[in-house]
Every structure is written in structure tokens, then in C-alpha cells.
Design an enzyme around this catalytic site. Sequence first.
Site, PDB file in Angstrom:
ATOM      1  N   ARG A 196      -5.080   7.094  53.626  1.00 11.26           N
ATOM      2  CA  ARG A 196      -5.972   7.377  54.883  1.00 11.26           C
ATOM      3  C   ARG A 196      -6.010   8.735  55.152  1.00 11.26           C
ATOM      4  O   ARG A 196      -4.884   9.483  55.077  1.00 11.26           O
ATOM      5  CB  ARG A 196      -5.575   6.566  55.940  1.00 11.26           C
ATOM      6  CG  ARG A 196      -6.050   5.086  55.909  1.00 11.26           C
ATOM      7  CD  ARG A 196      -7.430   5.009  55.992  1.00 11.26           C
ATOM      8  NE  ARG A 196      -8.093   3.682  55.974  1.00 11.26           N
ATOM      9  CZ  ARG A 196      -8.204   2.754  54.915  1.00 11.26           C
ATOM     10  NH1 ARG A 196      -8.561   3.624  53.750  1.00 11.26           N
ATOM     11  NH2 ARG A 196      -8.836   1.613  54.856  1.00 11.26           N
ATOM     12  N   CYS A 202       0.781   4.504  51.603  1.00  9.14           N
ATOM     13  CA  CYS A 202       1.343   3.687  52.756  1.00  9.14           C
ATOM     14  C   CYS A 202       0.056   3.489  53.873  1.00  9.14           C
ATOM     15  O   CYS A 202      -0.776   4.178  53.690  1.00  9.14           O
ATOM     16  CB  CYS A 202       2.544   4.211  53.377  1.00  9.14           C
ATOM     17  SG  CYS A 202       1.965   6.026  54.030  1.00  9.14           S
ATOM     18  N   HIS A 221     -14.481   9.156  49.723  1.00 10.48           N
ATOM     19  CA  HIS A 221     -14.049   7.846  49.959  1.00 10.48           C
ATOM     20  C   HIS A 221     -14.698   6.895  48.922  1.00 10.48           C
ATOM     21  O   HIS A 221     -15.291   5.882  49.479  1.00 10.48           O
ATOM     22  CB  HIS A 221     -14.051   7.599  51.278  1.00 10.48           C
ATOM     23  CG  HIS A 221     -13.344   6.427  51.966  1.00 10.48           C
ATOM     24  ND1 HIS A 221     -12.868   6.272  52.945  1.00 10.48           N
ATOM     25  CD2 HIS A 221     -12.721   5.341  51.171  1.00 10.48           C
ATOM     26  CE1 HIS A 221     -11.808   5.273  53.135  1.00 10.48           C
ATOM     27  NE2 HIS A 221     -11.987   4.866  51.991  1.00 10.48           N
ATOM     28  N   ILE A 269      -1.056  -1.121  45.850  1.00  7.54           N
ATOM     29  CA  ILE A 269      -1.627   0.114  44.927  1.00  7.54           C
ATOM     30  C   ILE A 269      -0.449   0.955  44.491  1.00  7.54           C
ATOM     31  O   ILE A 269      -0.596   1.496  43.495  1.00  7.54           O
ATOM     32  CB  ILE A 269      -2.424   0.983  46.078  1.00  7.54           C
ATOM     33  CG1 ILE A 269      -3.625   0.021  46.341  1.00  7.54           C
ATOM     34  CG2 ILE A 269      -3.075   2.223  45.318  1.00  7.54           C
ATOM     35  CD1 ILE A 269      -4.535   0.728  47.533  1.00  7.54           C
ATOM     36  N   GLU A 298     -14.655  10.850  58.787  1.00  9.71           N
ATOM     37  CA  GLU A 298     -15.505  10.430  57.570  1.00  9.71           C
ATOM     38  C   GLU A 298     -16.826   9.889  58.052  1.00  9.71           C
ATOM     39  O   GLU A 298     -17.045   9.018  58.943  1.00  9.71           O
ATOM     40  CB  GLU A 298     -14.978   9.535  56.633  1.00  9.71           C
ATOM     41  CG  GLU A 298     -13.636  10.014  55.958  1.00  9.71           C
ATOM     42  CD  GLU A 298     -12.928   8.740  55.106  1.00  9.71           C
ATOM     43  OE1 GLU A 298     -13.358   7.578  55.177  1.00  9.71           O
ATOM     44  OE2 GLU A 298     -12.140   9.271  54.596  1.00  9.71           O
TER      45      GLU A 298
HETATM   46  P1  NAD Z   1       0.263  -2.773  50.608  1.00 11.87           P
HETATM   47  O1  NAD Z   1       0.095  -3.282  52.133  1.00 11.87           O
HETATM   48  O2  NAD Z   1       0.133  -3.679  49.571  1.00 11.87           O
HETATM   49  O3  NAD Z   1       1.338  -1.566  50.634  1.00 11.87           O
HETATM   50  C1  NAD Z   1       1.570  -0.703  51.647  1.00 11.87           C
HETATM   51  C2  NAD Z   1       2.896  -0.335  51.461  1.00 11.87           C
HETATM   52  O4  NAD Z   1       3.224   0.862  52.377  1.00 11.87           O
HETATM   53  C3  NAD Z   1       3.975  -1.391  51.813  1.00 11.87           C
HETATM   54  O5  NAD Z   1       4.850  -1.535  50.862  1.00 11.87           O
HETATM   55  C4  NAD Z   1       4.731  -1.135  53.143  1.00 11.87           C
HETATM   56  O6  NAD Z   1       5.898  -1.254  52.961  1.00 11.87           O
HETATM   57  C5  NAD Z   1       4.666   0.510  52.841  1.00 11.87           C
HETATM   58  N1  NAD Z   1       4.799   1.339  54.207  1.00 11.87           N
HETATM   59  C6  NAD Z   1       4.241   0.741  55.514  1.00 11.87           C
HETATM   60  N2  NAD Z   1       4.621   1.760  56.422  1.00 11.87           N
HETATM   61  C7  NAD Z   1       5.321   2.695  55.727  1.00 11.87           C
HETATM   62  C8  NAD Z   1       5.797   4.032  56.081  1.00 11.87           C
HETATM   63  N3  NAD Z   1       6.109   4.466  57.495  1.00 11.87           N
HETATM   64  N4  NAD Z   1       6.540   4.803  55.193  1.00 11.87           N
HETATM   65  C9  NAD Z   1       6.396   4.123  53.756  1.00 11.87           C
HETATM   66  N5  NAD Z   1       5.788   3.084  53.453  1.00 11.87           N
HETATM   67  C10 NAD Z   1       5.008   2.294  54.450  1.00 11.87           C
HETATM   68  O7  NAD Z   1      -1.151  -2.020  50.869  1.00 11.87           O
HETATM   69  P2  NAD Z   1      -2.059  -1.321  49.304  1.00 11.87           P
HETATM   70  O8  NAD Z   1      -3.191  -2.497  49.240  1.00 11.87           O
HETATM   71  O9  NAD Z   1      -1.286  -0.835  48.361  1.00 11.87           O
HETATM   72  O10 NAD Z   1      -3.058  -0.337  50.329  1.00 11.87           O
HETATM   73  C11 NAD Z   1      -2.417   0.923  50.689  1.00 11.87           C
HETATM   74  C12 NAD Z   1      -3.525   1.798  51.526  1.00 11.87           C
HETATM   75  O11 NAD Z   1      -4.415   2.168  50.598  1.00 11.87           O
HETATM   76  C13 NAD Z   1      -4.197   0.838  52.489  1.00 11.87           C
HETATM   77  O12 NAD Z   1      -3.305   0.838  53.704  1.00 11.87           O
HETATM   78  C14 NAD Z   1      -5.370   1.706  52.785  1.00 11.87           C
HETATM   79  O13 NAD Z   1      -5.311   2.707  53.605  1.00 11.87           O
HETATM   80  C15 NAD Z   1      -5.321   2.558  51.479  1.00 11.87           C
HETATM   81  N6  NAD Z   1      -6.744   2.056  50.648  1.00 11.87           N
HETATM   82  C16 NAD Z   1      -7.604   3.148  50.308  1.00 11.87           C
HETATM   83  C17 NAD Z   1      -8.776   2.803  49.836  1.00 11.87           C
HETATM   84  C18 NAD Z   1      -9.790   3.812  49.344  1.00 11.87           C
HETATM   85  O14 NAD Z   1     -11.287   3.597  48.949  1.00 11.87           O
HETATM   86  N7  NAD Z   1      -9.516   5.033  49.344  1.00 11.87           N
HETATM   87  C19 NAD Z   1      -9.278   1.329  49.432  1.00 11.87           C
HETATM   88  C20 NAD Z   1      -8.041   0.563  49.407  1.00 11.87           C
HETATM   89  C21 NAD Z   1      -7.291   0.851  50.384  1.00 11.87           C
END
Ligand code: NAD
Length: 320
Positions: free
Chosen positions: A236, A207, A284, A158, A265
Amino acid sequence: MNIVVLDGHTLNPGDLSWAELEKLGTCRVFDRTAPEEVLERAKDADILITNKVVIGAMEIEQLRNLKYIGLSSTGYNVVDIEAAAKRFIPVLNVPAYSTLSVAQLTFAHILNLCHHVAEHSNSVKNGNWSKSPDFCYWNFPLVELEGLTLGIIGFGRIGRSVAAIAEQFGMEILIYDIAPSLEISTNLQKVTLETLFQKSDIITLHCPLTSETEHIVDKNYLSMMKVSAFLINTSRGALVHEQDLADALNFGKIAAAGLDVLSTEPPSPDNLLLSAKNCYISPHIAWATTASRQRLMDVVVNNVRAFLDGKPINVVNDLK
Ligand code: NAD
């Protein structure tokens, strides 16, 4: 095969079809299931599909027919995957189906803070344009993105999609991610968390929620932000210390926030962010575009089909 969907409403409130799943077995779809209803509803299930309903060790132990636990989500923390593995029950998730929709909602929040389209429209409908002495008026400072700095925390699927959109707006991009060998193009800049908070005009969180990232945005980091800065969280809720963010908004330490997620939520009516100044909250919905839910439905069905064909995919627990 008996297939039971415990909480199908958010995936398909009625605008999609369960027909493809129904072709694979005798299907019962419940909109929602309370914890005390799980055992009764799932007692004959061979295949159980859940989104947010918890399937713990007790349920896995007692549901003796169970052969498969499918998630209609990416996260699988609601299932005790080790208890499932002990009974050789595969747990299957849907890895990434909403990346572009989440990136899009991130920009919906950013653009809302730049132009306040809905609030201006309401103001116009309330008669304020008709009363205006000039051909135009605006109720908020209007912000152009070109040249502003976007700080992205978490540069995964994302985060990368958000960066690609931001580049089209002519933004400078700063990245903070803990991945050791992060590949980024030369026009982006990897920085420390402190630098990102100090230099960004807009900060956006992408993240995952882990013990390290819980409350990563707290009063310490909020105090480093520019007073004109925006905070966006579509990841989140618990990444943000909500009391600290409410204080930062109410005391004008930062300009505004756009949030799609909260720590609980649905939120309690006295969640401080619901009444905080310049705080815009969507319920959400980032994942929930029709296209994204259709992709989710397709993979939920495909996971079951692959399992029935003896070639399971997207298994998240270790069955060896
Ligand atoms: P992803 O796993 O592709 O990317 C997450 C990134 O965060 C990775 O590059 C990882 O190295 C990095 N990361 C991990 N710990 C970290 C830290 N302490 N500090 C900085 N970076 C860190 O995940 P994604 O598909 O890009 O999704 C990201 C987040 O989006 C998910 O974890 C989820 O919580 C959220 N999400 C929300 C919705 C929504 O409807 N609002 C939908 C899908 C995902």
C-alpha cells in the site's frame, strides 16, 4: 433478484465474462459509478457489488431493498460493515486470490532493477548496440541476486510466497513481522526493523496499511539503508513517506525503488515519486493478472450463489 455491480471495469475490462453472475439474477454491470450516482443506480438492488465505490451508512439506510453487499476485493473498508449489520445485511469479501501474482510482480520489480530489460531493449532499438564497438554493452550496473539479503516486512501469505521465490535465487532472507507466534523455517531469520533496514540489499513491503504501519518507511529508516539498496512496495502506498523516499532517491541515499502502489491512486501529476531518480512505478497491477482476476470473478459469483442457497461464506461483518 436484482444484482447491481457498481464498478466492474477493473475486474472485467472485457476479457472475462459476467455470464455466471447473470445466471443468478437480473444483472446490471456499470464500469464506474460516481458517489452521487450510487442511490439511483442501486435503488432496486437486492444484491450490490462494489470494488472501490463507498457504501456508507447513508446508502445502507436509504437502499431499502438491499439484502447483500459483495466486494470484488479483499479489503472492505469502503463499506460501513456495522451499518450493514444493523440491517442484517451480510458484507462478503474475497479473501485471497492474488497472492502468487503479487509475489510475481514483486520479483518483476526486483529483476527490473537488476537487469533493466525494457530500458536496454529501448537503447538497442535506438541504435546503440549497432553503434557499439564491442559485442555487448550495458547502461546500468547489473546485479546478481545470489547471496544478497532480502528483507521482508510482513510475513503473511504474500511475504511467504516472495520468500519461497527468493530462496530459489539463493538469497539470504530476513523477516520482520509483529505476529507473536510466527512460524518460520530455520534458513530464515527474524530480526528487528532496524536490523532489517541496515542489513538488507533489497527491502520488500508485505504488511497491511494500519495506523502502525503508515509511513513505516520514513527518512529515519531510509537513512539506515545501504546506498546500494533497493526498496520494493507492492503493498500500500501510504506505508512509505513519499517525500522522504523521493529525497532518498534524488540524493543517492538508496539506489532505486520499485513501486506498484502510491498514497493516492491515480496519483496527482505532481506526485514527487513520478519524477524521482531511479524510481520505477507500475499502476497498481500486482493483483490484475488474468488468472488472478478470473479467480476473483469466480469467488464473487460463488459468494452470491452461496448466499442465495442460504449458506453465506466469506461474511466479514457480525450479524448477531
Ligand atoms: P496477510 O494478512 O496474509 O499478511 C500480512 C502480514 O503482515 C501478517 O503476517 C501480519 O502479521 C503482518 N503485519 C501486520 N502488521 C504488521 C506490522 N506493523 N509490521 C510488520 N508486519 C505486520 O496479507 P497478504 O495477503 O500477504 O497481503 C499483504 C498486503 O498486500 C495487503 O495488506 C495489501 O495491502 C497488499 N496487496 C496488494 C495488492 C496489489 O495489487 N498491489 C494485491 C493484494 C494485496
